[in-house]
Design a protein around this motif. Structure first.
Motif, PDB file in Angstrom:
ATOM      1  N   LYS A   1       0.813  -1.214   0.000  1.00  0.00           N
ATOM      2  CA  LYS A   1       0.000   0.000   0.000  1.00  0.00           C
ATOM      3  C   LYS A   1       0.852   1.271   0.000  1.00  0.00           C
ATOM      4  O   LYS A   1       0.318   2.375  -0.087  1.00  0.00           O
ATOM      5  N   ALA A   2       2.153   1.126   0.128  1.00  0.00           N
ATOM      6  CA  ALA A   2       3.030   2.294   0.157  1.00  0.00           C
ATOM      7  C   ALA A   2       3.329   2.747  -1.263  1.00  0.00           C
ATOM      8  O   ALA A   2       3.335   1.949  -2.195  1.00  0.00           O
ATOM      9  N   ASP A   3       3.576   4.044  -1.415  1.00  0.00           N
ATOM     10  CA  ASP A   3       3.944   4.583  -2.713  1.00  0.00           C
ATOM     11  C   ASP A   3       5.464   4.633  -2.776  1.00  0.00           C
ATOM     12  O   ASP A   3       6.094   5.595  -2.341  1.00  0.00           O
ATOM     13  N   ALA A   4       6.052   3.569  -3.325  1.00  0.00           N
ATOM     14  CA  ALA A   4       7.512   3.444  -3.309  1.00  0.00           C
ATOM     15  C   ALA A   4       8.182   4.570  -4.084  1.00  0.00           C
ATOM     16  O   ALA A   4       9.252   5.050  -3.697  1.00  0.00           O
ATOM     17  N   VAL A   5       7.558   4.995  -5.184  1.00  0.00           N
ATOM     18  CA  VAL A   5       8.162   6.058  -6.001  1.00  0.00           C
ATOM     19  C   VAL A   5       8.287   7.347  -5.191  1.00  0.00           C
ATOM     20  O   VAL A   5       9.319   8.031  -5.235  1.00  0.00           O
ATOM     21  N   GLU A   6       7.267   7.679  -4.421  1.00  0.00           N
ATOM     22  CA  GLU A   6       7.317   8.897  -3.616  1.00  0.00           C
ATOM     23  C   GLU A   6       8.287   8.767  -2.452  1.00  0.00           C
ATOM     24  O   GLU A   6       8.762   9.770  -1.917  1.00  0.00           O
ATOM     25  N   SER A   7       8.589   7.538  -2.040  1.00  0.00           N
ATOM     26  CA  SER A   7       9.530   7.341  -0.939  1.00  0.00           C
ATOM     27  C   SER A   7      10.981   7.527  -1.372  1.00  0.00           C
ATOM     28  O   SER A   7      11.849   7.803  -0.543  1.00  0.00           O
ATOM     29  N   VAL A   8      11.246   7.379  -2.661  1.00  0.00           N
ATOM     30  CA  VAL A   8      12.628   7.412  -3.145  1.00  0.00           C
ATOM     31  C   VAL A   8      13.359   8.700  -2.779  1.00  0.00           C
ATOM     32  O   VAL A   8      14.493   8.644  -2.277  1.00  0.00           O
ATOM     33  N   PRO A   9      12.792   9.897  -3.023  1.00  0.00           N
ATOM     34  CA  PRO A   9      13.557  11.105  -2.681  1.00  0.00           C
ATOM     35  C   PRO A   9      13.855  11.238  -1.194  1.00  0.00           C
ATOM     36  O   PRO A   9      14.894  11.783  -0.816  1.00  0.00           O
ATOM     37  N   TYR A  10      12.961  10.739  -0.325  1.00  0.00           N
ATOM     38  CA  TYR A  10      13.253  10.743   1.111  1.00  0.00           C
ATOM     39  C   TYR A  10      14.497   9.902   1.397  1.00  0.00           C
ATOM     40  O   TYR A  10      15.416  10.324   2.111  1.00  0.00           O
ATOM     41  N   ILE A  11      14.503   8.695   0.836  1.00  0.00           N
ATOM     42  CA  ILE A  11      15.601   7.759   1.085  1.00  0.00           C
ATOM     43  C   ILE A  11      16.895   8.282   0.483  1.00  0.00           C
ATOM     44  O   ILE A  11      17.959   8.238   1.124  1.00  0.00           O
ATOM     45  N   GLU A  12      16.832   8.775  -0.751  1.00  0.00           N
ATOM     46  CA  GLU A  12      18.044   9.276  -1.409  1.00  0.00           C
ATOM     47  C   GLU A  12      18.699  10.390  -0.606  1.00  0.00           C
ATOM     48  O   GLU A  12      19.924  10.409  -0.435  1.00  0.00           O
ATOM     49  N   ARG A  13      17.890  11.337  -0.106  1.00  0.00           N
ATOM     50  CA  ARG A  13      18.476  12.451   0.618  1.00  0.00           C
ATOM     51  C   ARG A  13      19.086  11.992   1.954  1.00  0.00           C
ATOM     52  O   ARG A  13      20.133  12.501   2.374  1.00  0.00           O
ATOM     53  N   ILE A  14      18.442  11.041   2.616  1.00  0.00           N
ATOM     54  CA  ILE A  14      19.005  10.529   3.864  1.00  0.00           C
ATOM     55  C   ILE A  14      20.361   9.877   3.606  1.00  0.00           C
ATOM     56  O   ILE A  14      21.330  10.083   4.349  1.00  0.00           O
ATOM     57  N   ILE A  15      20.460   9.096   2.542  1.00  0.00           N
ATOM     58  CA  ILE A  15      21.733   8.458   2.201  1.00  0.00           C
ATOM     59  C   ILE A  15      22.784   9.507   1.846  1.00  0.00           C
ATOM     60  O   ILE A  15      23.942   9.421   2.272  1.00  0.00           O
ATOM     61  N   GLU A  16      22.391  10.526   1.083  1.00  0.00           N
ATOM     62  CA  GLU A  16      23.329  11.593   0.724  1.00  0.00           C
ATOM     63  C   GLU A  16      23.865  12.311   1.960  1.00  0.00           C
ATOM     64  O   GLU A  16      25.073  12.564   2.070  1.00  0.00           O
ATOM     65  N   GLU A  17      22.958  12.653   2.882  1.00  0.00           N
ATOM     66  CA  GLU A  17      23.379  13.364   4.081  1.00  0.00           C
ATOM     67  C   GLU A  17      24.253  12.479   4.972  1.00  0.00           C
ATOM     68  O   GLU A  17      25.214  12.962   5.588  1.00  0.00           O
ATOM     69  N   ALA A  18      23.925  11.193   5.019  1.00  0.00           N
ATOM     70  CA  ALA A  18      24.744  10.273   5.816  1.00  0.00           C
ATOM     71  C   ALA A  18      26.164  10.204   5.254  1.00  0.00           C
ATOM     72  O   ALA A  18      27.148  10.317   5.998  1.00  0.00           O
ATOM     73  N   ARG A  19      26.296  10.041   3.962  1.00  0.00           N
ATOM     74  CA  ARG A  19      27.621   9.910   3.355  1.00  0.00           C
ATOM     75  C   ARG A  19      28.416  11.206   3.459  1.00  0.00           C
ATOM     76  O   ARG A  19      29.645  11.178   3.538  1.00  0.00           O
ATOM     77  N   ARG A  20      27.713  12.326   3.452  1.00  0.00           N
ATOM     78  CA  ARG A  20      28.405  13.606   3.611  1.00  0.00           C
ATOM     79  C   ARG A  20      29.079  13.690   4.974  1.00  0.00           C
ATOM     80  O   ARG A  20      30.075  14.408   5.141  1.00  0.00           O
ATOM     81  N   HIS A  21      28.534  12.943   5.952  1.00  0.00           N
ATOM     82  CA  HIS A  21      29.113  12.903   7.291  1.00  0.00           C
ATOM     83  C   HIS A  21      29.936  11.631   7.508  1.00  0.00           C
ATOM     84  O   HIS A  21      30.261  11.284   8.642  1.00  0.00           O
ATOM     85  N   ASP A  22      30.262  10.922   6.406  1.00  0.00           N
ATOM     86  CA  ASP A  22      31.051   9.695   6.483  1.00  0.00           C
ATOM     87  C   ASP A  22      30.313   8.578   7.216  1.00  0.00           C
ATOM     88  O   ASP A  22      30.909   7.800   7.962  1.00  0.00           O
ATOM     89  N   TYR A  23      29.000   8.504   6.998  1.00  0.00           N
ATOM     90  CA  TYR A  23      28.178   7.421   7.537  1.00  0.00           C
ATOM     91  C   TYR A  23      27.560   6.624   6.395  1.00  0.00           C
ATOM     92  O   TYR A  23      27.381   7.149   5.283  1.00  0.00           O
TER      93      TYR A  23
END
Length: 354
Positions: free
Chosen positions: A86-108
């Motif tokens: 029931k989740a909208d996976a396409v709409e979830s992608v930008p949330y996930i992408e930005r979290i990964i980007e911010e994590a890697r920017r801090h070496d996580y």
């Protein structure tokens, strides 16, 4: 340097050294080695130095890697987001992408859990000591994961507002402001009736941001003196849309504006209007709460207010890293504000000279 005969040597084909070997070489208890690695118990500087020296001599590597030995951290963040049917996976992608980007920017790095497991999933991840912090998305009003997250001795940020956050930091989007912008758009363009596609069953009662959206739309329409009806779906999916189609389109010939709260609902209404030979932006209006990318993906781009998923994720990660860096203080609740509405091809102008 002499080597303890009991210590394995991988170069000679023996098994990897264990924490028991480290403890024997350092002359301490095995629990002291664990305390040095986890940082959960104070250890004297002299004892810590002996343990770390033994680790180096034995080339001991715990599962979390060499960096854990130096910092007692894994530099991993656990992200829990539901991507079920029931989740909208396409709409979830930008949330996930930005979290990964911010994590890697801090070496996580990010460990992603996409199955709705409840509190057991959180407890299991924390018990493996493979992450330093949690971001938990899709938080419901009564969410059994919140008490489990509260029990963790780790930073946690919730995306979504529970009734009781139990002292945890919370980030959410201001859907009240979004609903007001959508209703304002239909008011200033001369609409007389607004139909808002509602949720199936009791879905509306599960999330605070959903309740806020419908309440705000109703209040704003009353302020403008416009008739607004929230039309619930009898069940989920396209069949639910078809079942309430006549109610949605009751005022199709009298300046009707339609509002949708999700990208999937927008897609269904575009299909419904096509089936009924109605052109959005001419015969009726259609305005949606969806990202700009989604709004622009249609042949007739959708008038929309964006939920700003990247801004939500960026804010969540900022709060999380402040806690990881030792920030103290009371728990925080922060809402990301809408940037505004973009009028596109699906707004009909029912005004003089429009």
């Amino acid at each position: 340097m002499a080597r303890d005969e009991r210590s394995p040597d991988r170069r000679n084909g023996r098994s990897a050294p264990t924490s028991r070997d480290v403890a024997a070489l350092a002359g301490v208890a095995q629990s002291t080695v664990s305390a040095v690695m986890s940082g959960k118990r104070a250890v004297s500087a002299e004892t810590r130095a002996r343990v770390e020296r033994a680790m180096r001599e034995l080339r001991y590597q715990p599962n979390a890697g060499a960096r854990t030995l130096r910092t007692a951290k894994t530099n991993v963040i656990a992200l829990i987001v539901y991507l079920g049917p029931k989740a909208d996976a396409v709409e979830s992608v930008p949330y996930i992408e930005r979290i990964i980007e911010e994590a890697r920017r801090h070496d996580y790095e990010v460990v992603l859990s996409t199955v709705r497991e409840g509190p057991d999933g959180i407890t299991r991840l924390a018990g493996r000591s493979i992450c330093d912090a949690f971001v938990i998305m899709d938080i419901q009003l009564d969410d059994d994961r919140v008490p489990a997250a509260h029990e963790l001795d780790l930073p946690v940020v919730l995306v979504g507002r529970p009734k009781d956050p139990q002292g945890l930091d919370v980030v959410d989007f201001n859907t009240r402001g979004s609903a007001e912008l959508l209703v304002d758009e239909l008011a200033i363009t001369g609409h007389r009736h607004i139909a808002v596609l509602g949720e199936p069953g009791d879905e509306q009662e599960r999330f605070q941001f959903v309740l806020d959206f419908y309440d705000a739309a109703t209040d704003r329409a009353a302020l403008h003196g416009i008739e607004l009806t929230v039309v619930p779906r009898p069940f989920d999916g396209w069949d639910g849309i078809a079942a309430c189609a006549d109610q949605l389109l009751t005022h199709r010939d009298d300046r009707l504006g339609l509002i949708t709260r999700t990208p999937r609902a927008t897609e269904w209404l575009v299909r419904l209007l096509h089936d009924r030979q109605l052109t959005p932006g001419q015969d009726v209006s259609l305005a949606g709460f969806c990202t700009d990318d989604t709004a622009l993906s249609y042949a007739r781009p959708i008038t929309n207010v964006s939920p700003r998923p990247r801004a939500v994720s960026s804010l969540a990660m900022r709060l999380l890293f402040e806690r990881l860096e030792g920030a103290d203080g009371p728990p925080r609740l922060e809402l990301v504000q809408p940037e505004g509405l973009v009028r596109r091809a699906t707004t009909a102008l029912f005004i003089e000279g429009g």
